[in-house]
Design a protein around this motif. Structure first.
Motif, PDB file in Angstrom:
ATOM      1  N   PRO A  71       0.821  -1.271   0.072  1.00 47.17           N
ATOM      2  CA  PRO A  71      -0.044   0.034   0.101  1.00 47.17           C
ATOM      3  C   PRO A  71       0.919   1.107  -0.140  1.00 47.17           C
ATOM      4  N   GLU A  72       2.115   1.137   0.501  1.00 47.94           N
ATOM      5  CA  GLU A  72       3.041   2.433   0.317  1.00 47.94           C
ATOM      6  C   GLU A  72       3.354   2.895  -0.993  1.00 47.94           C
ATOM      7  N   LEU A  73       3.399   1.941  -1.873  1.00 52.56           N
ATOM      8  CA  LEU A  73       3.482   2.180  -3.363  1.00 52.56           C
ATOM      9  C   LEU A  73       2.225   2.996  -3.724  1.00 52.56           C
ATOM     10  N   ALA A  74       0.888   2.780  -3.497  1.00 53.78           N
ATOM     11  CA  ALA A  74      -0.212   3.186  -3.843  1.00 53.78           C
ATOM     12  C   ALA A  74      -0.269   4.664  -3.263  1.00 53.78           C
ATOM     13  N   LEU A  75       0.325   4.792  -2.015  1.00 54.60           N
ATOM     14  CA  LEU A  75       0.257   6.105  -1.332  1.00 54.60           C
ATOM     15  C   LEU A  75       1.274   7.211  -2.026  1.00 54.60           C
ATOM     16  N   HIS A  76       2.540   6.625  -2.378  1.00 49.53           N
ATOM     17  CA  HIS A  76       3.164   7.390  -3.290  1.00 49.53           C
ATOM     18  C   HIS A  76       2.719   7.890  -4.682  1.00 49.53           C
ATOM     19  N   ALA A  77       1.955   6.909  -4.981  1.00 45.30           N
ATOM     20  CA  ALA A  77       1.409   7.300  -6.427  1.00 45.30           C
ATOM     21  C   ALA A  77       0.203   8.278  -6.227  1.00 45.30           C
ATOM     22  N   PHE A  78      -0.627   8.122  -5.333  1.00 46.22           N
ATOM     23  CA  PHE A  78      -1.567   9.179  -4.998  1.00 46.22           C
ATOM     24  C   PHE A  78      -1.211  10.365  -4.738  1.00 46.22           C
ATOM     25  N   ALA A  79       0.075  10.526  -4.256  1.00 44.89           N
ATOM     26  CA  ALA A  79       0.803  11.969  -3.828  1.00 44.89           C
ATOM     27  C   ALA A  79       0.964  12.698  -5.203  1.00 44.89           C
ATOM     28  N   LEU A  80       1.603  11.820  -6.387  1.00 47.81           N
ATOM     29  CA  LEU A  80       1.737  12.520  -7.467  1.00 47.81           C
ATOM     30  C   LEU A  80       0.354  12.706  -8.278  1.00 47.81           C
ATOM     31  N   VAL A  81      -0.557  11.723  -7.835  1.00 49.05           N
ATOM     32  CA  VAL A  81      -1.870  12.340  -8.604  1.00 49.05           C
ATOM     33  C   VAL A  81      -2.440  13.289  -8.016  1.00 49.05           C
ATOM     34  N   ARG A  82      -2.374  13.630  -6.899  1.00 50.77           N
ATOM     35  CA  ARG A  82      -2.880  14.646  -6.102  1.00 50.77           C
ATOM     36  C   ARG A  82      -2.261  15.946  -6.342  1.00 50.77           C
ATOM     37  N   ALA A  83      -1.068  15.854  -6.984  1.00 46.07           N
ATOM     38  CA  ALA A  83      -0.348  16.967  -7.245  1.00 46.07           C
ATOM     39  C   ALA A  83      -0.903  17.720  -8.716  1.00 46.07           C
ATOM     40  N   ASP A  84      -1.335  16.771  -9.614  1.00 44.43           N
ATOM     41  CA  ASP A  84      -2.054  17.104 -10.872  1.00 44.43           C
ATOM     42  C   ASP A  84      -3.424  17.477 -10.732  1.00 44.43           C
ATOM     43  N   LEU A  85      -4.084  16.679  -9.740  1.00 42.48           N
ATOM     44  CA  LEU A  85      -5.378  16.443  -9.675  1.00 42.48           C
ATOM     45  C   LEU A  85      -5.903  16.715  -8.311  1.00 42.48           C
ATOM     46  N   PRO A  86      -5.903  18.170  -7.718  1.00 48.65           N
ATOM     47  CA  PRO A  86      -6.018  18.420  -6.218  1.00 48.65           C
ATOM     48  C   PRO A  86      -7.287  17.811  -5.558  1.00 48.65           C
ATOM     49  N   GLN A  87      -8.143  17.702  -6.258  1.00 48.19           N
ATOM     50  CA  GLN A  87      -9.499  17.071  -5.940  1.00 48.19           C
ATOM     51  C   GLN A  87      -9.553  15.720  -5.809  1.00 48.19           C
ATOM     52  N   ALA A  88      -8.855  14.962  -6.159  1.00 50.69           N
ATOM     53  CA  ALA A  88      -8.537  13.361  -6.302  1.00 50.69           C
ATOM     54  C   ALA A  88      -8.525  12.965  -4.696  1.00 50.69           C
ATOM     55  N   ARG A  89      -9.248  11.655  -4.517  1.00 48.47           N
ATOM     56  CA  ARG A  89      -9.186  11.263  -3.037  1.00 48.47           C
ATOM     57  C   ARG A  89      -8.714   9.852  -3.175  1.00 48.47           C
ATOM     58  N   LEU A  90      -8.507   9.159  -2.098  1.00 43.41           N
ATOM     59  CA  LEU A  90      -7.918   7.708  -2.250  1.00 43.41           C
ATOM     60  C   LEU A  90      -8.704   7.029  -0.798  1.00 43.41           C
ATOM     61  N   VAL A  91      -9.540   5.882  -1.226  1.00 38.79           N
ATOM     62  CA  VAL A  91     -10.040   4.990  -0.120  1.00 38.79           C
ATOM     63  C   VAL A  91      -9.139   3.710   0.019  1.00 38.79           C
ATOM     64  N   VAL A  92      -8.848   3.408   1.291  1.00 41.02           N
ATOM     65  CA  VAL A  92      -7.920   2.264   1.428  1.00 41.02           C
ATOM     66  C   VAL A  92      -8.786   1.133   2.254  1.00 41.02           C
ATOM     67  N   HIS A  93      -9.174   0.242   1.711  1.00 38.29           N
ATOM     68  CA  HIS A  93     -10.059  -0.962   2.479  1.00 38.29           C
ATOM     69  C   HIS A  93      -9.181  -2.175   2.939  1.00 38.29           C
ATOM     70  N   GLY A  94      -9.216  -2.678   4.019  1.00 40.31           N
ATOM     71  CA  GLY A  94      -8.570  -3.827   4.681  1.00 40.31           C
ATOM     72  C   GLY A  94      -8.292  -3.763   5.769  1.00 40.31           C
ATOM     73  N   GLU A  95      -7.927  -4.805   6.467  1.00 41.91           N
ATOM     74  CA  GLU A  95      -7.457  -4.986   7.688  1.00 41.91           C
ATOM     75  C   GLU A  95      -5.856  -5.070   7.810  1.00 41.91           C
TER      76      GLU A  95
END
Length: 592
Positions: free
Chosen positions: A311-335
């Motif tokens: 999931p750390e890879l997803a978080l780093h990728a999302f940081a790059l996505v949010r830099a170009d798309l500020p309204q983007a969100r990420l929902v993480v499901h799981g235990e």
């Protein structure tokens, strides 16, 4: 025909639901009689009972817990056990003698069949002495370290547990015996395959092996953190490797759950000509697609919170996505399956400056609800061993972005975007491409849903095993030479399939059509009510992905079986029906 279903896992419990893959297989192939044999973790109250009322024959043996040793073998017989055990142990510890594993295994099974002294021998000081002597002899593989006395004691106990199925009271051609089956179906591999190997050796019964994830691979992964020292882990893995090789060599047909699993089996010596990929069917194919997308562009990630899912890879990728798309969100499901890993991921999100846009939603009420929370489904795993979670996401109708690992390429194919693992820029670029193009998202989502429905539908899975069973039995000797000639003194009584082809034809075989019953008359006037006819397909689904892939403990799937019908004779309608089904693999399916 009579099918012995062999599994390893936990016993089913009354009120525990419809059961797993094996239950649905039995439900789908109602034209066959299933007898269920399970090597369970521990025996408990109600052992041998059928809580679901589907099968009349349920047989269980505990692999752990209290040992039932019985009488110890005498001096002469003890030496025979020691020689067979030494042959098996040398195959595990000496690379130049690996080919003798099967011979030692079958010799132990034969001795156990003769006098029942195997359980007592395996827990004796003599067995531990054999193991220690071979383990410390010149030429033994000690690359994992020299064994200590405690290593010998622990390894001897673990080998005893693994070899318990050799002494199970399941063999023979009488009622409840595996030798009376037309074929065996091993689900999961590992120790569950031992009874099938013995049944083939003693009675000539062919067997099919189905693995949704190779057992050997799971052992390699599990023993990395096992509470044993390295020499013990190396010895046990050598046992599972030798058992897998022998199983693949002796199996009539192998049915891995994916092409990725098939490659594992081929590396372990499986014959490509006898290996066929049969995907897990899932009832989710009939589930409606997810509803409208959320108002804000949202990525959804689902899986167990552990380093392997990355999931750390997803978080780093999302940081790059949010830099170009500020309204983007990420929902993480799981235990979390690693203590403290969720807090670590939350700290990573805070360090990247995206904590306010990331929601750690925990385990969802259902996998379908998780996919509905996003516009695009994101997978960032370092390895993708099974197709279940990917297929379930595709069935939601959401577009999928995944790292190109494991089964991802064969499951997703051209209906999603695949990126290299450990590459946050590539992952972010694929997510941005879909979040900015609604038409492409919808097109890929629909294509993915159709692809998953085609590959993971229930009916093709049931049909595949119906065809494999008939083809296999039609090509196998009706009366194996291992049992002696039919009709000879002490030989087996001729027995046709449990339900001949006439059973399924309206107006024939006692007038049994859909919903009707039939009685098969045997050689000596024996009668066996074959029950009511039933056809149709099954709800042959995988286990609930929410319980397995999102972080909860996987309790395994269990199967079931049923009694065999009475004997018949050559020349009777029952025997002729058996011959017709053998000569024409499609006849029974057409009748159904």
């Amino acid at each position: 025909m009579r099918v012995a279903l062999l599994t390893e896992g936990v016993r089913p419990r009354a009120g525990s639901g419809a059961g797993g893959w094996c239950d649905r297989l039995v439900e789908g192939l109602r034209e066959h009689d299933f007898e269920w044999y399970v090597s369970a973790g521990t025996a408990g109250p109600g052992a041998g009972e059928d809580p679901h009322g589907r099968w009349s024959g349920v047989h269980e043996q505990a692999l752990r817990g209290r040992r039932r040793t019985g009488r110890a073998p005498g001096a002469l017989r003890g030496r025979q056990y020691a020689r067979a055990y030494e042959q098996l142990v040398r195959a595990l510890l000496r690379p130049d003698e690996r080919s003798s594993f099967g011979a030692g295994l079958y010799r132990l099974a034969g001795l156990a069949r003769e006098d029942g002294g195997l359980p007592a021998f395996l827990v004796s000081a003599r067995a531990r002495g054999v193991l220690e002597r071979v383990w410390r002899s010149p030429g033994a593989d000690t690359s994992a370290g020299q064994p200590l006395v405690r290593d010998v004691l622990v390894a001897a106990d673990l080998l005893e547990q693994c070899l318990r199925p050799l002494a199970a009271p399941w063999y023979g051609t009488g009622p409840g015996g595996i030798g009376a089956a037309d074929l065996c179906h091993v689900v999961g591999g590992g120790p569950a395959a031992l009874p099938a190997l013995v049944a083939k050796q003693l009675h000539g019964v062919p067997f099919v092996v189905t693995e949704h994830g190779p057992h050997l691979r799971e052992q390699y992964l599990g023993y990395r953190e096992a509470p044993y020292l390295r020499p013990v882990r190396a010895l046990l893995l050598a046992f599972f490797r030798a058992l897998a090789e022998e199983t693949y060599r002796q199996a009539a047909v192998l049915t891995p759950g994916s092409a990725h699993d098939r490659r594992w089996q081929l590396r372990c010596g499986a014959d490509p000509e006898r290996t066929r990929v049969v995907y897990e069917g899932t009832p989710a194919v009939d589930r409606p697609a997810a509803g409208p997308e959320p108002e804000l562009p949202t990525l959804v990630w689902a899986g167990a919170l552990e380093p392997g899912r990355d999931p750390e890879l997803a978080l780093h990728a999302f940081a790059l996505v949010r830099a170009d798309l500020p309204q983007a969100r990420l929902v993480v499901h799981g235990e979390e399956t690693v203590p403290g890993y969720r807090a670590h991921c939350e700290a990573v999100a805070a360090r990247l400056g995206v904590a306010e846009a990331v929601e750690f939603a925990g385990r969802p009420r259902s996998a379908a609800r998780a996919w509905a929370d996003g516009s695009v489904v994101l997978f960032s795993a370092l390895s993708q061993r099974g197709p279940r979670l990917l297929a379930d996401a595709m069935l939601s109708g959401r577009a999928v972005v995944s790292t190109d690992v494991g089964v991802a390429r064969e499951v997703v194919g051209p209906t999603g975007l695949l990126v290299p693992p450990r590459d946050p820029r590539a992952l972010a670029g694929a997510c941005l491409a879909l979040l900015r193009d609604g038409e492409r998202r919808a097109r890929l989502g629909l294509a993915g849903r159709l692809r998953a429905q085609e590959r993971f539908a229930v009916e093709p899975v049931v049909g595949a095993f119906r065809e494999i069973y008939l083809e296999l039995v039609s090509q196998w000797p009706a009366y194996p030479a291992a049992d002696g000639a039919p009709g000879a003194p002490g030989g087996p009584r001729p027995r046709p399939f449990a339900r001949p082809a006439e059973y399924w034809l309206t107006g024939r075989g006692g007038g049994a059509g859909a919903g009707g019953g039939a009685v098969v008359v045997g050689a000596a006037g024996d009668r066996a009510d074959t029950g009511s006819a039933g056809g149709g397909s099954a709800d042959l689904g995988a286990k609930d992905v929410g319980a397995t892939d999102l972080g909860a403990a996987d309790v395994g799937s269990v199967g079931a079986g049923s009694r065999a019908a009475g004997p018949g004779t050559e020349g009777t309608p029952a025997a002729e029906g058996a011959g017709e089904a053998s000569g024409r693999p499609g006849a029974l399916a057409e009748a159904v």
